[in-house]
Design a protein around this motif. Sequence first.
Motif, PDB file in Angstrom:
ATOM      1  N   ASP A  87       3.002   1.670   2.978  1.00 19.36           N
ATOM      2  CA  ASP A  87       2.372   2.485   4.010  1.00 19.36           C
ATOM      3  C   ASP A  87       3.238   3.648   4.466  1.00 19.36           C
ATOM      4  O   ASP A  87       2.733   4.604   5.074  1.00 19.36           O
ATOM      5  N   SER A 108       4.033  -8.409  -2.106  1.00 23.09           N
ATOM      6  CA  SER A 108       2.629  -8.068  -2.303  1.00 23.09           C
ATOM      7  C   SER A 108       2.387  -7.830  -3.785  1.00 23.09           C
ATOM      8  O   SER A 108       3.306  -7.505  -4.531  1.00 23.09           O
ATOM      9  N   GLU A 113      -2.355  -4.455  -4.462  1.00 22.79           N
ATOM     10  CA  GLU A 113      -2.288  -4.352  -2.996  1.00 22.79           C
ATOM     11  C   GLU A 113      -1.293  -3.272  -2.587  1.00 22.79           C
ATOM     12  O   GLU A 113      -1.579  -2.446  -1.709  1.00 22.79           O
ATOM     13  N   PHE A 114      -0.111  -3.295  -3.198  1.00 23.31           N
ATOM     14  CA  PHE A 114       0.905  -2.287  -2.879  1.00 23.31           C
ATOM     15  C   PHE A 114       0.368  -0.898  -3.190  1.00 23.31           C
ATOM     16  O   PHE A 114       0.521   0.038  -2.382  1.00 23.31           O
ATOM     17  N   GLU A 148      -2.746   0.203  -3.324  1.00 27.57           N
ATOM     18  CA  GLU A 148      -3.790   0.624  -2.399  1.00 27.57           C
ATOM     19  C   GLU A 148      -3.212   1.060  -1.059  1.00 27.57           C
ATOM     20  O   GLU A 148      -3.773   1.937  -0.392  1.00 27.57           O
ATOM     21  N   ARG A 149      -2.085   0.487  -0.671  1.00 23.77           N
ATOM     22  CA  ARG A 149      -1.495   0.806   0.628  1.00 23.77           C
ATOM     23  C   ARG A 149      -0.644   2.066   0.604  1.00 23.77           C
ATOM     24  O   ARG A 149      -0.239   2.559   1.665  1.00 23.77           O
ATOM     25  N   ALA A 168       0.511   5.597   1.039  1.00 25.01           N
ATOM     26  CA  ALA A 168      -0.080   6.541   1.991  1.00 25.01           C
ATOM     27  C   ALA A 168      -0.202   7.939   1.396  1.00 25.01           C
ATOM     28  O   ALA A 168       0.227   8.935   1.977  1.00 25.01           O
TER      29      ALA A 168
END
Length: 287
Positions: A213, A237, A241-242, A244-245, A247
Amino acid sequence: MTTATDLFIDGPAGRLSVRTKGLETKPAHVVILVQGANLSGQLGYDFGFDGRTDYSFMEALVARGYGAVTFSIRGYRDSELRGHPHGVQTTQAIEDTAAVIDWVIAQGFVRPHLLGWSWGGRIVGRYAETRGDRIGRLVLLDPAIGGGNIVPFPEKDEWWANTAAYFRDRLERDFMEAAAHEALATQAEAHEPRSPNGIRVENEEGSIAAVADRITVPTLMLYGFAAGMQNYMQGGSGRAEFFERLATNDKALVIVPDGGDYGHLQNARHRMWRVIADFLDAGSLHG
């Protein structure tokens, strides 16, 4: 083959051994390549044998018009170590990486691209969390993101022995031609017989993961399909998942066949190099 320039720069805890290729042509962009836990950047990214240059990622980058810079973290290869080998952990590696980035920028190459392999992925990811304004694009190559599984290290040895026997066993034979497999193993033992065990202490105590993020720079995550099977690669993670997060809207997740944790040195290397260079080129197209 491009001539390599080997030099030392001042790091935060002693001299750092640095290798450059292609800087003398004043390329528009430079890529800084950060090592993994055992091999220095010099061997991990500029490997060759018996006149073969087609295993050197630095050569491939120069052929695509980039300057390439790599180095050895303190205590690795020829870089100085002041203190105990167990003290060479991710925080210290980030400090050394920052020193090399600052040096590259001081040479006139603004916002260099940054790539980290395995442990180097954790190093560059955590660097990018707070200093993304100093770099262009980020590549996480088979990254050991951190967090997650605790990896026991009961031996507590100060140094890891980079024996040829270890690498003969560790390097996936199915993904690498026999001559290269043997050459890398023997070169590791001959030129880099030991590495600090700080990263193993860190992995046992519980590593701090890169935080997706907080990463806002354009980012490529790239894996050989068989990578990530070892405990130390299992972060807090999953890959998706990583990803998609992250930023940023400028990102890619790519998995290539015929490669494992050393994919950029294996049969998958040419495909991986093309994916990386294409991603870096996209930054030039976007200004």
